[in-house]
Motif scaffolding. Structure first.
Motif, PDB file in Angstrom:
ATOM      1  N   PRO A  79       0.834  -1.214   0.000  1.00  0.00           N
ATOM      2  CA  PRO A  79       0.000   0.000   0.000  1.00  0.00           C
ATOM      3  C   PRO A  79       0.864   1.258   0.000  1.00  0.00           C
ATOM      4  CG  PRO A  79      -0.049  -1.077   2.149  1.00  0.00           C
ATOM      5  CD  PRO A  79       0.643  -2.019   1.222  1.00  0.00           C
ATOM      6  N   LEU A  80       0.365   2.264  -0.674  1.00  0.00           N
ATOM      7  CA  LEU A  80       1.109   3.512  -0.809  1.00  0.00           C
ATOM      8  C   LEU A  80       0.846   4.426   0.377  1.00  0.00           C
ATOM      9  CD1 LEU A  80       0.535   4.320  -4.595  1.00  0.00           C
ATOM     10  CD2 LEU A  80       2.438   3.084  -3.542  1.00  0.00           C
ATOM     11  N   ASN A  81       1.743   5.359   0.553  1.00  0.00           N
ATOM     12  CA  ASN A  81       1.531   6.409   1.536  1.00  0.00           C
ATOM     13  C   ASN A  81       0.272   7.191   1.189  1.00  0.00           C
ATOM     14  OD1 ASN A  81       2.057   9.477   2.291  1.00  0.00           O
ATOM     15  ND2 ASN A  81       3.142   8.195   3.773  1.00  0.00           N
ATOM     16  N   SER A  82      -0.448   7.647   2.206  1.00  0.00           N
ATOM     17  CA  SER A  82      -1.726   8.325   1.964  1.00  0.00           C
ATOM     18  C   SER A  82      -1.557   9.542   1.076  1.00  0.00           C
ATOM     19  CB  SER A  82      -2.366   8.725   3.301  1.00  0.00           C
ATOM     20  OG  SER A  82      -2.613   7.595   4.094  1.00  0.00           O
ATOM     21  N   VAL A  83      -0.498  10.311   1.283  1.00  0.00           N
ATOM     22  CA  VAL A  83      -0.289  11.516   0.486  1.00  0.00           C
ATOM     23  C   VAL A  83      -0.043  11.158  -0.973  1.00  0.00           C
ATOM     24  CG1 VAL A  83       1.173  13.553   0.205  1.00  0.00           C
ATOM     25  CG2 VAL A  83       0.581  12.765   2.503  1.00  0.00           C
TER      26      VAL A  83
END
Length: 766
Positions: A114-118
């Motif tokens: 999963p990617l960073n939220s930003v």
């Protein structure tokens, strides 16, 4: 299929095959068969999309499909596949796009997690902004599928999401139903990026990363994922909610530039699919290992077909460009290196990027190119998106010089795509990469000396990139150079915002220049009316200087002509502009469309504003300020007052003062006896003792002799008010009077110890 028969060609398209002789297929859209092909007219590798697998279509479906595909061909930008051609063969429909290399988002997330939220919000926000921008083309946007979005890298610098399925194989739905399906797919995409898993019916409230979202976006995700049929239908609302979530998770500086959060790092680099397809069975490591030393550390973020190396014997810095084998592209269909390239000389032709060697085998081809400090023009455009007219003019002049140098060697018809224009700037060193990143952020006029080098040979990047302007059949290569030159100018000024509807330049471009650019664009298909390079550049520069007043900021706000010289420094707004204006130069009918009628003021250096009515208050304030400063200087710096004698600072000065003024004291006593005038009241008395405060505030200076009465003007005498004094008590006054009346009266006292009464009486004598 009846559509594709031996010898595996469709008109001008040549289909590529693998090592076993089967077509090289790539996975793109559902219900479409996508085959790798080479377009002989464009000299480009393309993707051939066979709609519905190449099956025969009814007449109504064919017409609808061709119309939608033609509209989709006008879409520009890295978010969308660029459709190059739409064609029919019998009852079958196909279209071609440029070659895309990347990784599908589902496999990408499974590999990197999963990617960073930003980062996730920035990716989805960029996708939604492009969808909102083109949502007016409802027939095209309503059919877009986001199930197979591809993660790509733009110039090895930025991450981006690319739409690969326009839904052309599906039947066209009824218009006016909104974009509920797209909103639901965008929410599923956001769920995948944030959680790292495909949505399988789970409740979004069970994931902590989703419960931290703002209320509006969390509600939209819940409604769209749980009940997709009743999902919201507004792309604008979803874009605003994603922007709000991005602002909540990012800092203030990051919110202003969300694209900066998508800078590519090694951990987020998408894998290349094309390297395995095009170079299947080609021993790349074996070919390069014996001749070159590969710089793997620097090559990690490079394109899969451009490998930086060092020559094994000489240590020269080179770039090895891998080209497709014969089974993909026949060598007779394109010219890897011009035959006249041996004439290029580094000193005589500084604007030409030379190829040093060409290696060809039965299944592989690669060439070497000198590696210089700098970067391609496409890398600069990936950062800046577009350039201003002054920068474009500087670049075009050097491109013209490169075309002239190539013509001297008999080479013409160069591909002027930004990926083939190399900017040589700076020099290599320990901080080379950081300096290049800083250089990209600056304007070209702030750069050190740089050169534009034109690449006359082929690379895999030039084979995959779509041309700026399709070549015109039946024209010479010199005419093609002029067409490419005009297309390059339009591309640099507008980015990729040109296509079927002409050139769309931003508002910052002067209007005469925009008009001339559109006029030149309309002449691209008419070689007789197309200007040559010198004429185009002269008219380009002339149009730049004609558009100062029409496109200035004040002119756009006010809608009227303004003085150009006054607007050269547009920036600060002063509250005192109107107070220094000349009232005689502004008439009574001075009117502002911004502030309304009457004598209004418009700031920003738009001519002289009317004078303000409060000039007297300003003058009075200045006088009061000067008075206060003078009073402060008098109190703290001191002065020579005749009524206050300086206090001796040393014993020698005190003894000299005791004997010097004796005659003056006697004369003062006689004068006081003759005129028995009543003594005036004492207003202040100076203490004979020296205080430490006075010595610290007043600088050390030799004492001056007091002035006599003869040297004083009688008309100037009168009651003297001492501005600063130490008022003694009544006991000290009585003691001083007794001491002054003692037997030592003939002896003169120091000027600082004079009786106040006698001093005042002496000043009253004529």
């Amino acid at each position: 299929m009846a559509m594709i028969l031996s010898p595996d060609t469709i008109e001008h398209l040549s289909l590529g095959t693998d090592a076993n002789g089967a077509w090289v297929e790539v996975r793109r859209a559902a219900r479409e068969r996508v085959v790798l092909a080479f377009d002989k007219r464009l000299k480009r590798l393309v993707e051939l999309h066979l709609v519905r697998g190449g099956d025969a279509l009814p007449t109504s479906d064919r017409h609808s499909l061709v119309e939608r595909a033609t509209q989709a061909a006008s879409l520009r930008g890295p978010t969308f596949l660029r459709i190059l051609e739409v064609g029919q063969e019998g009852e079958r429909v196909y279209y071609t796009t440029d070659l895309n290399d990347g990784e599908f988002v589902e496999s990408y997330i499974q590999r990197v997690g999963p990617l960073n939220s930003v980062v996730a919000f920035a990716l989805v926000l960029q996708l939604l902004e492009d969808l909102v921008r083109v949502q007016g083309m409802e027939r095209v946007v309503a059919g877009i599928n986001l199930d197979r979005v591809m993660v790509v890298s733009l110039e090895d610098a930025f991450l981006h999401l690319r739409v690969c399925d326009y839904g052309l194989s599906e039947r066209e739905g009824r218009s006016g139903q909104g974009f509920g399906r797209l909103v639901s797919q965008c929410c599923q995409l956001l769920f995948l990026l944030l959680t790292g898993r495909v949505h399988g019916g789970e409740n979004p409230d069970g994931f902590p990363v989703l419960t931290k979202l703002p209320t509006s976006l969390r509600t939209t995700l819940r409604n769209a994922l749980v009940d997709s049929e009743n999902a919201p239908t507004s792309l604008d609302a979803l874009r605003d909610e994603v922007r709000e979530a991005f602002a909540a998770h990012a800092s203030t500086l990051q919110v202003r530039q969300p694209r900066k959060q998508l800078r590519l790092v090694q951990a987020l680099q998408p894998t290349s699919q094309m390297q395995g397809l095009l170079l299947e069975g080609v021993p790349v490591a074996q070919l390069l290992g014996s001749r070159f030393r590969v710089e793997w550390e620097e090559a990690q973020l490079r394109q899969a077909f451009a490998i930086p190396v060092q020559h094994g014997k000489t240590g020269q810095l080179l770039t090895v460009h891998l080209l497709p084998p014969d089974r993909i592209v026949d060598k007779a269909d394109y010219e890897a290196v011009p035959l006249q390239s041996w004439r290029f000389n580094a000193d005589a032709h500084p604007n030409i990027l030379r190829s040093l060697s060409l290696w060809e085998g039965t299944d592989w081809t690669f060439l070497t190119e000198e590696r210089l400090p700098g970067f391609p023009l496409s890398r600069l455009l990936a950062e800046r998106l577009l350039l201003n007219p002054a920068e474009v003019l500087v670049l075009l002049k050097q491109v013209r010089a490169g075309l002239q140098q190539a013509a001297e060697c008999g080479v013409s018809g160069l591909d002027l795509h930004p990926s083939n224009l190399f900017l040589e700037v700076g020099k290599r060193g320990p901080n080379y990469q950081r300096e290049m990143e800083r250089m990209i952020q600056r304007r070209l006029d702030a750069w050190p000396r740089f050169l534009i080098k034109l690449r006359p040979h082929m690379t895999m990047a030039s084979l995959c990139e779509a041309p700026l302007m399709p070549p015109l059949a039946g024209v010479s290569k010199e005419v093609q150079d002029r067409r490419s030159f005009v297309a390059l100018a339009a591309f640099l000024l507008s980015g990729e915002r040109f296509g079927l509807n002409g050139v769309e330049v931003p508002d910052t471009v002067p209007e005469p220049l925009a008009v001339y650019l559109r006029e030149s664009w309309s002449r691209l298909d008419d070689p007789e009316r197309l200007p040559d390079l010198d004429e185009f550049l002269a008219k380009f520069e002339e149009s730049m200087s004609l558009g100062g007043e029409e496109v200035s900021l004040a002119n756009r706000l006010r809608g009227e002509a303004v003085n150009k010289e006054e607007l050269e420094s547009v920036g600060s707004v002063s509250d005192f502009d109107g107070e220094w204006g000349d009232p005689d130069e502004v008439g009574d009918d001075y009117d502002s469309p911004v502030l309304g009628g009457g004598a209004s003021r418009v700031y920003g250096n738009e001519g002289k504003a009317p004078a303000a009515k409060g000039r007297g208050a300003l003058v009075l304030s200045a006088v009061l300020a000067c008075s206060v400063m003078g009073l402060a200087w008098w109190l703290f710096a001191g002065g020579d007052d005749p009524a206050v004698a300086p206090v001796p600072e040393t014993m020698a000065q005190a003894e000299a003062t005791d004997h010097a003024p004796a005659a003056v004291a006697d004369e003062a006593q006689g004068t006081a006896g003759e005129q028995a005038s009543p003594p005036l009241p004492v207003q202040a008395l100076v203490s004979p003792k020296k205080s430490p405060t006075a010595s610290s505030e007043t600088p050390t200076a030799p004492a001056k002799a007091p002035k006599t009465d003869d040297a004083m003007d009688d008309g100037a005498r009168g009651p003297i008010i001492i501005k600063r004094a130490i008022v003694p008590t009544k006991e000290e006054v009585e003691r001083l009077r007794k001491e002054s009346r003692g037997p030592s009266a003939p002896k003169s006292e120091p000027a600082g110890r004079e009786d106040p009464a006698r001093g005042l009486a002496r000043r009253q004598s004529p």
